[in-house]
Design a protein around this motif. Structure first.
Motif, PDB file in Angstrom:
ATOM      1  N   ALA A  57       0.804  -1.222   0.000  1.00 17.33           N
ATOM      2  CA  ALA A  57       0.000   0.000   0.000  1.00 17.33           C
ATOM      3  C   ALA A  57       0.838   1.274   0.000  1.00 17.33           C
ATOM      4  CB  ALA A  57      -0.930   0.006   1.210  1.00 17.33           C
ATOM      5  N   TYR A  58       2.037   1.203   0.572  1.00 19.27           N
ATOM      6  CA  TYR A  58       2.847   2.416   0.742  1.00 19.27           C
ATOM      7  C   TYR A  58       4.224   2.231   0.121  1.00 19.27           C
ATOM      8  CZ  TYR A  58      -0.912   3.452   3.896  1.00 19.27           C
ATOM      9  OH  TYR A  58      -2.160   3.660   4.403  1.00 19.27           O
ATOM     10  N   SER A  59       4.465   2.959  -0.958  1.00 15.19           N
ATOM     11  CA  SER A  59       5.801   2.930  -1.551  1.00 15.19           C
ATOM     12  C   SER A  59       6.722   3.810  -0.701  1.00 15.19           C
ATOM     13  CB  SER A  59       5.755   3.418  -2.997  1.00 15.19           C
ATOM     14  OG  SER A  59       5.264   4.737  -3.054  1.00 15.19           O
ATOM     15  N   GLU A  60       8.005   3.628  -0.893  1.00 18.29           N
ATOM     16  CA  GLU A  60       9.010   4.379  -0.136  1.00 18.29           C
ATOM     17  C   GLU A  60       8.807   4.227   1.379  1.00 18.29           C
ATOM     18  OE1 GLU A  60       9.453   8.444  -1.592  1.00 18.29           O
ATOM     19  OE2 GLU A  60       8.476   7.820  -3.455  1.00 18.29           O
ATOM     20  N   LEU A  61       8.289   3.069   1.804  1.00 13.13           N
ATOM     21  CA  LEU A  61       7.973   2.849   3.211  1.00 13.13           C
ATOM     22  C   LEU A  61       9.238   2.819   4.058  1.00 13.13           C
ATOM     23  CD1 LEU A  61       5.650   2.210   5.238  1.00 13.13           C
ATOM     24  CD2 LEU A  61       6.273  -0.191   4.931  1.00 13.13           C
ATOM     25  N   PHE A 111      -5.136   0.031   0.707  1.00 13.29           N
ATOM     26  CA  PHE A 111      -4.903  -0.398   2.086  1.00 13.29           C
ATOM     27  C   PHE A 111      -6.264  -0.650   2.708  1.00 13.29           C
ATOM     28  CE2 PHE A 111      -3.790   0.297   6.623  1.00 13.29           C
ATOM     29  CZ  PHE A 111      -2.850  -0.708   6.726  1.00 13.29           C
ATOM     30  N   PHE A 112      -6.596  -1.927   2.875  1.00  9.23           N
ATOM     31  CA  PHE A 112      -7.925  -2.345   3.307  1.00  9.23           C
ATOM     32  C   PHE A 112      -8.949  -1.701   2.379  1.00  9.23           C
ATOM     33  CE2 PHE A 112      -5.316  -3.048   7.072  1.00  9.23           C
ATOM     34  CZ  PHE A 112      -5.587  -4.372   7.298  1.00  9.23           C
ATOM     35  N   ASN A 113      -9.830  -0.850   2.893  1.00  7.67           N
ATOM     36  CA  ASN A 113     -10.853  -0.256   2.028  1.00  7.67           C
ATOM     37  C   ASN A 113     -10.458   1.112   1.491  1.00  7.67           C
ATOM     38  OD1 ASN A 113     -11.009   1.033   4.496  1.00  7.67           O
ATOM     39  ND2 ASN A 113     -13.228   1.289   4.425  1.00  7.67           N
ATOM     40  N   LEU A 114      -9.237   1.542   1.740  1.00  8.39           N
ATOM     41  CA  LEU A 114      -8.793   2.866   1.289  1.00  8.39           C
ATOM     42  C   LEU A 114      -8.092   2.767  -0.062  1.00  8.39           C
ATOM     43  CD1 LEU A 114      -7.372   4.228   4.653  1.00  8.39           C
ATOM     44  CD2 LEU A 114      -9.557   4.797   3.597  1.00  8.39           C
ATOM     45  N   LYS A 115      -8.611   3.508  -1.025  1.00  7.13           N
ATOM     46  CA  LYS A 115      -7.971   3.578  -2.338  1.00  7.13           C
ATOM     47  C   LYS A 115      -6.713   4.425  -2.230  1.00  7.13           C
ATOM     48  CE  LYS A 115     -12.465   3.445  -4.572  1.00  7.13           C
ATOM     49  NZ  LYS A 115     -13.458   4.287  -5.241  1.00  7.13           N
ATOM     50  N   ALA A 136     -11.997  10.501   1.569  1.00  6.79           N
ATOM     51  CA  ALA A 136     -13.207  11.264   1.245  1.00  6.79           C
ATOM     52  C   ALA A 136     -12.910  12.250   0.117  1.00  6.79           C
ATOM     53  CB  ALA A 136     -13.717  11.987   2.482  1.00  6.79           C
ATOM     54  N   ALA A 137     -11.723  12.860   0.133  1.00  2.00           N
ATOM     55  CA  ALA A 137     -11.349  13.799  -0.925  1.00  2.00           C
ATOM     56  C   ALA A 137     -11.202  13.072  -2.269  1.00  2.00           C
ATOM     57  CB  ALA A 137     -10.041  14.505  -0.564  1.00  2.00           C
ATOM     58  N   VAL A 138     -10.692  11.842  -2.257  1.00  2.00           N
ATOM     59  CA  VAL A 138     -10.530  11.072  -3.491  1.00  2.00           C
ATOM     60  C   VAL A 138     -11.897  10.671  -4.031  1.00  2.00           C
ATOM     61  CG1 VAL A 138      -9.713   8.871  -4.424  1.00  2.00           C
ATOM     62  CG2 VAL A 138      -8.225  10.227  -2.971  1.00  2.00           C
ATOM     63  N   ASP A 139     -12.790  10.222  -3.156  1.00  2.00           N
ATOM     64  CA  ASP A 139     -14.113   9.771  -3.578  1.00  2.00           C
ATOM     65  C   ASP A 139     -15.030  10.920  -3.933  1.00  2.00           C
ATOM     66  OD1 ASP A 139     -13.404   7.135  -3.252  1.00  2.00           O
ATOM     67  OD2 ASP A 139     -14.294   6.957  -1.269  1.00  2.00           O
TER      68      ASP A 139
END
Length: 138
Positions: free
Chosen positions: A57-61, A89-93, A134-137
């Motif tokens: 889910a996270y690049s450059e982690l 990440f789970f339900n987060l796009k 929310a901002a993405v959706d």
């Protein structure tokens, strides 16, 4: 080396495995009888799955231990992770935005392996992810 110091070292090895996303390495520090009291990802396989999800889910982690405190069989770790949210990440796009999380985890170590864990992520991290989603959706 005292048992307490050995237990602290086990948790430090765990975080090395987390940084490297080393699925096989978890077997060296996590008991097959391990119980995750926070999200139910038990045993070395549960750790491996959870860590792999984060790395996907996270690049450059980057994952860093900020403080480790051990007393007997209990070890508390304060940590910080940063990266860019480029995968689900789970339900987060993905938001493609920088990500930062902090938390405190507690582990119980018996005979050189983690047998219990409790995970606490800073709630501001969760709220920030939800706001970004929310901002993405929206």
């Amino acid at each position: 080396m005292s048992d307490t110091a050995k237990n602290e070292q086990v948790v430090r090895q765990l975080y090395d495995c987390i940084r490297r996303n080393d699925a096989r390495g978890f077997a060296a520090v996590v008991s097959e009888k391990h119980t995750d009291h926070s999200n139910g990802r038990n045993g070395p396989a549960g750790f491996a799955q959870a860590v792999d999800n984060i790395h996907k889910a996270y690049s450059e982690l980057k994952s860093e231990l900020q403080l480790v405190v051990a007393s007997g069989d209990l070890v508390v770790a304060q940590w910080r992770e940063t990266g860019v949210h480029t995968g689900r990440f789970f339900n987060l796009k993905p938001t493609n935005k920088p990500f930062e999380a902090t938390g405190l985890n507690m582990y119980r170590v018996v005979d050189g392996k983690i047998v219990d864990s409790w995970i606490s992520v800073d709630p501001r991290t969760i709220r920030a992810q939800q706001a970004a989603q929310a901002a993405v959706d929206g």
